[in-house]
Scaffold this motif. Structure first.
Motif, PDB file in Angstrom:
ATOM      1  N   VAL A  20      40.196  37.768  34.498  1.00  0.00           N
ATOM      2  CA  VAL A  20      41.237  37.021  33.788  1.00  0.00           C
ATOM      3  C   VAL A  20      42.547  37.097  34.579  1.00  0.00           C
ATOM      4  O   VAL A  20      43.232  36.087  34.774  1.00  0.00           O
ATOM      5  CB  VAL A  20      41.426  37.564  32.352  1.00  0.00           C
ATOM      6  CG1 VAL A  20      42.587  36.866  31.654  1.00  0.00           C
ATOM      7  CG2 VAL A  20      40.142  37.398  31.534  1.00  0.00           C
ATOM      8  N   ALA A  21      42.868  38.289  35.055  1.00  0.00           N
ATOM      9  CA  ALA A  21      44.122  38.470  35.808  1.00  0.00           C
ATOM     10  C   ALA A  21      44.092  37.668  37.111  1.00  0.00           C
ATOM     11  O   ALA A  21      45.067  36.996  37.463  1.00  0.00           O
ATOM     12  CB  ALA A  21      44.346  39.950  36.095  1.00  0.00           C
ATOM     13  N   THR A  22      42.962  37.702  37.802  1.00  0.00           N
ATOM     14  CA  THR A  22      42.847  36.983  39.077  1.00  0.00           C
ATOM     15  C   THR A  22      42.947  35.481  38.868  1.00  0.00           C
ATOM     16  O   THR A  22      43.556  34.760  39.659  1.00  0.00           O
ATOM     17  CB  THR A  22      41.485  37.307  39.744  1.00  0.00           C
ATOM     18  OG1 THR A  22      41.403  38.726  39.881  1.00  0.00           O
ATOM     19  CG2 THR A  22      41.349  36.650  41.098  1.00  0.00           C
ATOM     20  N   ALA A  23      42.355  34.995  37.771  1.00  0.00           N
ATOM     21  CA  ALA A  23      42.347  33.551  37.515  1.00  0.00           C
ATOM     22  C   ALA A  23      43.729  33.042  37.101  1.00  0.00           C
ATOM     23  O   ALA A  23      44.013  31.852  37.175  1.00  0.00           O
ATOM     24  CB  ALA A  23      41.332  33.234  36.414  1.00  0.00           C
ATOM     25  N   GLY A  24      44.578  33.957  36.619  1.00  0.00           N
ATOM     26  CA  GLY A  24      45.909  33.522  36.185  1.00  0.00           C
ATOM     27  C   GLY A  24      45.920  32.902  34.797  1.00  0.00           C
ATOM     28  O   GLY A  24      46.899  32.252  34.420  1.00  0.00           O
ATOM     29  N   CYS A  25      44.828  33.072  34.037  1.00  0.00           N
ATOM     30  CA  CYS A  25      44.807  32.571  32.650  1.00  0.00           C
ATOM     31  C   CYS A  25      45.641  33.496  31.777  1.00  0.00           C
ATOM     32  O   CYS A  25      45.747  34.688  32.030  1.00  0.00           O
ATOM     33  CB  CYS A  25      43.393  32.627  32.072  1.00  0.00           C
ATOM     34  SG  CYS A  25      42.252  31.478  32.793  1.00  0.00           S
ATOM     35  N   ALA A  73      36.941  32.022  32.952  1.00  0.00           N
ATOM     36  CA  ALA A  73      38.226  32.344  33.575  1.00  0.00           C
ATOM     37  C   ALA A  73      38.297  31.737  34.976  1.00  0.00           C
ATOM     38  O   ALA A  73      39.284  31.105  35.349  1.00  0.00           O
ATOM     39  CB  ALA A  73      38.417  33.857  33.631  1.00  0.00           C
ATOM     40  N   ALA A  74      37.215  31.906  35.731  1.00  0.00           N
ATOM     41  CA  ALA A  74      37.213  31.467  37.131  1.00  0.00           C
ATOM     42  C   ALA A  74      37.120  29.950  37.271  1.00  0.00           C
ATOM     43  O   ALA A  74      37.391  29.402  38.341  1.00  0.00           O
ATOM     44  CB  ALA A  74      36.046  32.125  37.871  1.00  0.00           C
ATOM     45  N   SER A  75      36.740  29.260  36.206  1.00  0.00           N
ATOM     46  CA  SER A  75      36.516  27.810  36.294  1.00  0.00           C
ATOM     47  C   SER A  75      37.804  27.035  36.553  1.00  0.00           C
ATOM     48  O   SER A  75      37.766  25.896  37.024  1.00  0.00           O
ATOM     49  CB  SER A  75      35.873  27.292  35.003  1.00  0.00           C
ATOM     50  OG  SER A  75      36.825  27.280  33.937  1.00  0.00           O
ATOM     51  N   ALA A 107      46.210  46.217  25.784  1.00  0.00           N
ATOM     52  CA  ALA A 107      46.997  47.075  26.671  1.00  0.00           C
ATOM     53  C   ALA A 107      46.504  46.950  28.107  1.00  0.00           C
ATOM     54  O   ALA A 107      47.310  46.877  29.049  1.00  0.00           O
ATOM     55  CB  ALA A 107      46.922  48.526  26.190  1.00  0.00           C
ATOM     56  N   ALA A 108      45.177  46.896  28.288  1.00  0.00           N
ATOM     57  CA  ALA A 108      44.613  46.772  29.640  1.00  0.00           C
ATOM     58  C   ALA A 108      45.009  45.423  30.260  1.00  0.00           C
ATOM     59  O   ALA A 108      45.343  45.336  31.445  1.00  0.00           O
ATOM     60  CB  ALA A 108      43.093  46.906  29.591  1.00  0.00           C
ATOM     61  N   LEU A 109      44.973  44.364  29.452  1.00  0.00           N
ATOM     62  CA  LEU A 109      45.332  43.027  29.950  1.00  0.00           C
ATOM     63  C   LEU A 109      46.818  42.979  30.320  1.00  0.00           C
ATOM     64  O   LEU A 109      47.187  42.455  31.373  1.00  0.00           O
ATOM     65  CB  LEU A 109      45.037  41.972  28.875  1.00  0.00           C
ATOM     66  CG  LEU A 109      43.543  41.732  28.602  1.00  0.00           C
ATOM     67  CD1 LEU A 109      43.346  41.112  27.213  1.00  0.00           C
ATOM     68  CD2 LEU A 109      42.931  40.833  29.675  1.00  0.00           C
ATOM     69  N   ALA A 110      47.646  43.548  29.440  1.00  0.00           N
ATOM     70  CA  ALA A 110      49.094  43.537  29.690  1.00  0.00           C
ATOM     71  C   ALA A 110      49.404  44.330  30.960  1.00  0.00           C
ATOM     72  O   ALA A 110      50.227  43.910  31.785  1.00  0.00           O
ATOM     73  CB  ALA A 110      49.839  44.097  28.487  1.00  0.00           C
ATOM     74  N   ALA A 111      48.718  45.464  31.118  1.00  0.00           N
ATOM     75  CA  ALA A 111      48.944  46.284  32.315  1.00  0.00           C
ATOM     76  C   ALA A 111      48.544  45.544  33.585  1.00  0.00           C
ATOM     77  O   ALA A 111      49.109  45.765  34.661  1.00  0.00           O
ATOM     78  CB  ALA A 111      48.176  47.598  32.197  1.00  0.00           C
ATOM     79  N   ALA A 112      47.560  44.630  33.454  1.00  0.00           N
ATOM     80  CA  ALA A 112      47.112  43.854  34.617  1.00  0.00           C
ATOM     81  C   ALA A 112      47.986  42.622  34.840  1.00  0.00           C
ATOM     82  O   ALA A 112      47.716  41.806  35.725  1.00  0.00           O
ATOM     83  CB  ALA A 112      45.646  43.439  34.434  1.00  0.00           C
TER      84      ALA A 112
END
Ligand SMILES: [Zn+2]
Ligand SMILES: [Zn+2]
Length: 276
Positions: free
Chosen positions: A190-195, A154-156, A219-224
């Motif tokens: 994932v959320a921070t990387a913007g992927c 993700a961070a790459s 659900a956790a990803l969508a919430a983030a």
């Protein structure tokens, strides 16, 4: 207007998919999709030629011809369906520069990032089953190692979409806690990387019998605020758009009403249809 794209499909070049390129496009049209991304496996850029497995990915010299063929389909089907040039690229720690150079060489619309390979070991190959069967502690170790690679992927900054996010569940081996205790870190990375992540029906065709990612992880990803794409990971023309009705229902239940569509590696969020 709603828009539906299958963002993860293969071709026979990878050595473990069937059918002709054009049949995948025709199935996408028959399913009523607006777009299909052709995302075959990247050649083994991280291994010397004598370790390339032709049943897992195309040969390096095949890549330019693959790109040409998909671009030709994009032209041929213009006005009937949007064909996107993509690639499913393995993330391998320490090999980022090599992959960056490869990705820059072609006009990809979308690049999927996958962690299949962990230090010489395949996360999702049947040959890896003996390791999963060593017991709960080893299964947790697999998930922890996988999570670490996923966070690095993700961070790459190499990828637009992360594929089959909870892949180690494929054969039904679950960790004692989600991602062996680091699910929150994975979602944050994932959320921070913007992927974006894919909501993929492929897991439903595997022993685990569940979409990637699990409803709880989705659900956790969508919430983030993580964007979502829909995908089948088709390895046969008839699998294009497979299970999308249920994916739409799952997406909606998680509060996801728009999907990302990538063109020239830029995302736009378009509304999903109510059903298909
Ligand atoms: Zn994959
Ligand atoms: Zn795939």
């Amino acid at each position: 207007m709603s828009f539906l794209c299958d963002t993860h499909t293969h071709t026979a070049r990878c050595g473990h998919a069937g059918g002709r390129d054009e049949e995948y496009i025709q199935h996408a049209i028959a399913r009523g999709l607006n777009a299909i991304a052709v995302t075959d496996h990247v050649p083994f850029y991280w291994l010397p030629p004598d370790r390339h497995d032709p049943t897992l990915a195309m040969a390096p010299e095949e890549l330019p011809r693959y790109v040409e063929a998909v671009l030709a389909l994009k032209d041929r089907y213009r006005g009937r369906i949007e064909v996107l040039l993509g690639l499913e690229a393995d993330y391998v720690a320490g090999q980022e520069e090599k992959l960056a150079r490869l990705l820059e060489s072609y006009p990809f619309d979308v690049v999927l990032g996958s962690v299949h390979w962990l230090n010489g070991w395949w996360v999702d190959a049947p040959s890896s089953l003996p390791r999963y069967r060593l017991g709960a502690a080893e299964v947790d170790r697999v998930w922890a190692e996988y999570a670490q690679a996923l966070v690095a992927a993700a961070a790459s900054g190499l990828f637009d979409v992360l594929a089959h996010l909870d892949l180690p569940k494929k054969f039904g081996f679950r960790p004692s806690t989600p991602f062996a205790g680091v699910q929150r870190e994975v979602v944050e990375a994932v959320a921070t990387a913007g992927c974006a992540v894919e909501l993929s029906s492929a897991g439903r065709r595997k022993p685990v019998g569940e979409d990637y990612p699990s409803p709880e992880l989705l659900a956790a990803l969508a919430a983030a605020g993580v964007p979502v794409v829909l995908s089948s990971d088709a390895h046969a023309p008839a699998e294009v758009g497979w299970g999308f009705e249920q994916l739409l229902a799952t997406a909606r239940a998680a509060g996801v009403e728009r999907a990302a569509v990538f063109r020239q590696r830029r995302a736009v969020a378009l509304p999903l249809p109510p059903g298909c």
